[in-house]
Design a protein around this motif. Structure first.
Motif, short mmCIF file in Angstrom:
data_model
loop_
_atom_site.label_atom_id
_atom_site.label_comp_id
_atom_site.label_asym_id
_atom_site.label_seq_id
_atom_site.Cartn_x
_atom_site.Cartn_y
_atom_site.Cartn_z
N THR A 37 0.85 -1.19 0.00
CA THR A 37 0.00 0.00 0.00
C THR A 37 0.89 1.24 0.00
OG1 THR A 37 -0.09 0.26 2.40
CG2 THR A 37 -1.70 -1.23 1.39
N PRO A 38 0.38 2.38 -0.51
CA PRO A 38 1.18 3.60 -0.47
C PRO A 38 1.68 3.94 0.93
CG PRO A 38 -0.69 3.91 -1.92
CD PRO A 38 -0.88 2.57 -1.25
N ALA A 39 0.80 3.76 1.95
CA ALA A 39 1.23 4.07 3.31
C ALA A 39 2.36 3.14 3.76
CB ALA A 39 0.05 3.96 4.28
N GLY A 40 2.23 1.85 3.44
CA GLY A 40 3.26 0.90 3.82
C GLY A 40 4.59 1.21 3.15
N LEU A 41 4.56 1.58 1.88
CA LEU A 41 5.78 1.93 1.16
C LEU A 41 6.38 3.23 1.69
CD1 LEU A 41 4.59 0.92 -2.41
CD2 LEU A 41 6.29 -0.26 -1.00
#
Length: 208
Positions: free
Chosen positions: A70-74
């Protein structure tokens, strides 16, 4: 401004305060003032180096399902690499304001004891049951001592702060009176509480 790799672009950040100071504080914010000093007068009264990172909406996407691709995880992975480069081999303080708060919480959990102090300012609690269920175990994993700041006209209030504090091992809440907040919309801002926040995330760094 400096740049750190992130997906097919770059994260922007700036450093200010005392160069080479033993204590590093990382600040995560959004908007036009994200990479500015919240209050230069206050910052100069601490022996601390501040790394201010500017985040945008795409980098905060899908915060309830941190991890994976996910963008947040990356974004969290990019921030971990930034901390490894800017504060190698030392413990750091971490601050998240408003919509950047959940990223700060996840980063603190991911870094373990490296992040020993965390402050979140004006951060709302999750609104749906799934997000609450996913975030609760994360909060319980935090090694950091946490300060949760709310106040003024919102949007986060004492109930939001209490939701976080009740799920963390070592945490306290601070509710700021409206007359101590000078923002146009009456919302609590990092600038309004910077001295209290900096004292929490950089204990013992006040200049004598």
């Amino acid at each position: 401004m400096s740049l750190a790799p992130w997906l097919d672009g770059e994260l922007g950040y700036r450093s200010f305060g005392t160069p080479g100071a033993p204590r590093v504080v990382v600040v995560l914010r959004t908007g036009d003032v994200a990479m500015t000093d919240p209050d230069a007068r206050v910052t100069s009264s601490f022996d601390v180096r501040v790394v201010a990172v500017g985040l945008d909406a795409p980098e905060l996407e899908d915060p309830p399902v941190f991890g994976g691709q996910t963008p947040a995880g990356l974004t969290v992975e990019a921030l971990r690499a930034l901390l490894d480069r800017e504060a190698p081999g030392t413990r750091v303080g971490l601050v998240g304001e408003r919509s950047a708060g959940p990223i700060a919480v996840y980063l603190a959990a991911a870094m373990g004891p490296i992040v020993d102090r965390l402050a979140i300012v004006g951060v709302e609690s999750p609104v749906d049951p799934l997000s609450r269920d996913l975030r609760t175990p994360l909060l319980d994993q935090l090694d950091a001592e946490v300060l949760v700041v709310v106040g003024g006209e919102g949007p986060a209030d004492a109930d939001d702060a209490r939701w976080y504090v009740d799920r963390m091992r070592v945490a306290e809440m601070a509710v700021v009176p409206s007359d101590e907040i000078g923002s146009v919309n009456g919302h609590v801002t990092l600038t309004a509480v910077w001295e209290r926040v900096l004292a929490h995330v950089a204990p013992g760094a006040e200049r004598r």
